[in-house]
Design a protein around this motif. Structure first.
Motif, PDB file in Angstrom:
ATOM      1  N   ALA A  30       0.817  -1.218   0.000  1.00  0.00           N
ATOM      2  CA  ALA A  30       0.000   0.000   0.000  1.00  0.00           C
ATOM      3  C   ALA A  30       0.851   1.268   0.000  1.00  0.00           C
ATOM      4  N   ALA A  31       2.136   1.148   0.303  1.00  0.00           N
ATOM      5  CA  ALA A  31       3.025   2.310   0.294  1.00  0.00           C
ATOM      6  C   ALA A  31       3.430   2.704  -1.120  1.00  0.00           C
ATOM      7  N   LYS A  32       3.267   1.808  -2.086  1.00  0.00           N
ATOM      8  CA  LYS A  32       3.638   2.113  -3.470  1.00  0.00           C
ATOM      9  C   LYS A  32       2.560   2.978  -4.114  1.00  0.00           C
ATOM     10  N   THR A  33       2.962   3.668  -5.176  1.00  0.00           N
ATOM     11  CA  THR A  33       2.058   4.614  -5.830  1.00  0.00           C
ATOM     12  C   THR A  33       1.997   4.349  -7.334  1.00  0.00           C
ATOM     13  N   ILE A  34       1.027   4.942  -7.966  1.00  0.00           N
ATOM     14  CA  ILE A  34       0.910   4.849  -9.412  1.00  0.00           C
ATOM     15  C   ILE A  34       2.112   5.521 -10.066  1.00  0.00           C
ATOM     16  N   ARG A  35       2.603   6.584  -9.491  1.00  0.00           N
ATOM     17  CA  ARG A  35       3.819   7.226  -9.998  1.00  0.00           C
ATOM     18  C   ARG A  35       4.965   6.223 -10.040  1.00  0.00           C
ATOM     19  N   GLY A  36       5.119   5.446  -8.987  1.00  0.00           N
ATOM     20  CA  GLY A  36       6.155   4.427  -8.938  1.00  0.00           C
ATOM     21  C   GLY A  36       5.975   3.374 -10.011  1.00  0.00           C
ATOM     22  N   VAL A  37       4.730   3.022 -10.303  1.00  0.00           N
ATOM     23  CA  VAL A  37       4.438   2.056 -11.362  1.00  0.00           C
ATOM     24  C   VAL A  37       4.888   2.617 -12.705  1.00  0.00           C
ATOM     25  N   ILE A  38       4.572   3.868 -12.968  1.00  0.00           N
ATOM     26  CA  ILE A  38       4.957   4.484 -14.241  1.00  0.00           C
ATOM     27  C   ILE A  38       6.478   4.596 -14.351  1.00  0.00           C
ATOM     28  N   GLU A  39       7.127   4.968 -13.276  1.00  0.00           N
ATOM     29  CA  GLU A  39       8.591   5.028 -13.289  1.00  0.00           C
ATOM     30  C   GLU A  39       9.182   3.648 -13.589  1.00  0.00           C
ATOM     31  N   TYR A  40       8.579   2.618 -13.025  1.00  0.00           N
ATOM     32  CA  TYR A  40       9.024   1.250 -13.275  1.00  0.00           C
ATOM     33  C   TYR A  40       8.853   0.890 -14.758  1.00  0.00           C
ATOM     34  N   ILE A  41       7.737   1.269 -15.341  1.00  0.00           N
ATOM     35  CA  ILE A  41       7.472   0.974 -16.753  1.00  0.00           C
ATOM     36  C   ILE A  41       8.497   1.671 -17.643  1.00  0.00           C
ATOM     37  N   ILE A  42       8.799   2.917 -17.350  1.00  0.00           N
ATOM     38  CA  ILE A  42       9.808   3.643 -18.129  1.00  0.00           C
ATOM     39  C   ILE A  42      11.152   2.933 -18.020  1.00  0.00           C
ATOM     40  N   ASP A  43      11.498   2.501 -16.823  1.00  0.00           N
ATOM     41  CA  ASP A  43      12.748   1.766 -16.641  1.00  0.00           C
ATOM     42  C   ASP A  43      12.720   0.442 -17.401  1.00  0.00           C
ATOM     43  N   LEU A  44      11.568  -0.202 -17.432  1.00  0.00           N
ATOM     44  CA  LEU A  44      11.423  -1.473 -18.157  1.00  0.00           C
ATOM     45  C   LEU A  44      11.637  -1.275 -19.660  1.00  0.00           C
ATOM     46  N   LEU A  45      11.235  -0.127 -20.193  1.00  0.00           N
ATOM     47  CA  LEU A  45      11.489   0.166 -21.605  1.00  0.00           C
ATOM     48  C   LEU A  45      12.984   0.299 -21.870  1.00  0.00           C
TER      49      LEU A  45
END
Length: 146
Positions: free
Chosen positions: A96-111
């Motif tokens: 619950a401490a994670k955020t949608i911003r963190g998800v998007i940052e992860y996706i950018i890193d995955l690219l």
């Protein structure tokens, strides 16, 4: 819970991620649309990739569902735009401490840095040929993301 969604959205828009935009669907605050400019020095460079983020009713206990709506050739993303769930932190290691911003940052890193041992589409015939894979990803970026 809805107040957290609005707070995250406001935080994101006031302190956005470079080359990324986000908007909340006007009639449903549980659906966000994001646009990511393909990172430099990747096969996705110059492409605009769109994502749909669906936030569950029990967020932040449960992670958001994220899916590319732009067709993308990536070993961790299947043809339907869904992610390989084995490594995606919002599936296996969500808190619950994670955020949608963190998800998007992860996706950018995955690219920028695909996860080698997570193949979302087992039909890739060039997964072990890095140059061929990058060529195909560039072609798809030019065809579907420009």
């Amino acid at each position: 819970m809805e107040s957290r969604i609005h707070k995250e959205f406001n935080d994101f828009t006031s302190n956005s991620i470079e080359n990324c935009s986000i908007e909340m669907q006007s009639d449903n605050s549980f659906i966000w649309n994001a646009a990511i400019l393909g990172p430099l020095e990747t096969p996705y460079e110059g492409g605009y990739f769109f994502l749909r983020i669906t936030i569950p009713e029990d967020y932040p206990i449960k992670p958001p569902n994220v899916q590319f709506t732009t067709k993308i050739y990536h070993q961790n993303i299947n043809p339907d735009g869904k992610f390989c769930s084995y490594h995606c932190f919002w599936k296996d290691n969500w808190s619950a401490a994670k955020t949608i911003r963190g998800v998007i940052e992860y996706i950018i890193d995955l690219l920028k840095n695909p996860i080698a041992d997570c193949n979302a589409d087992h039909n890739f015939d060039d997964i072990n040929d890095t140059e061929k894979f990058k060529r195909t990803a560039r072609i798809w970026t030019q065809r579907y993301a420009m």
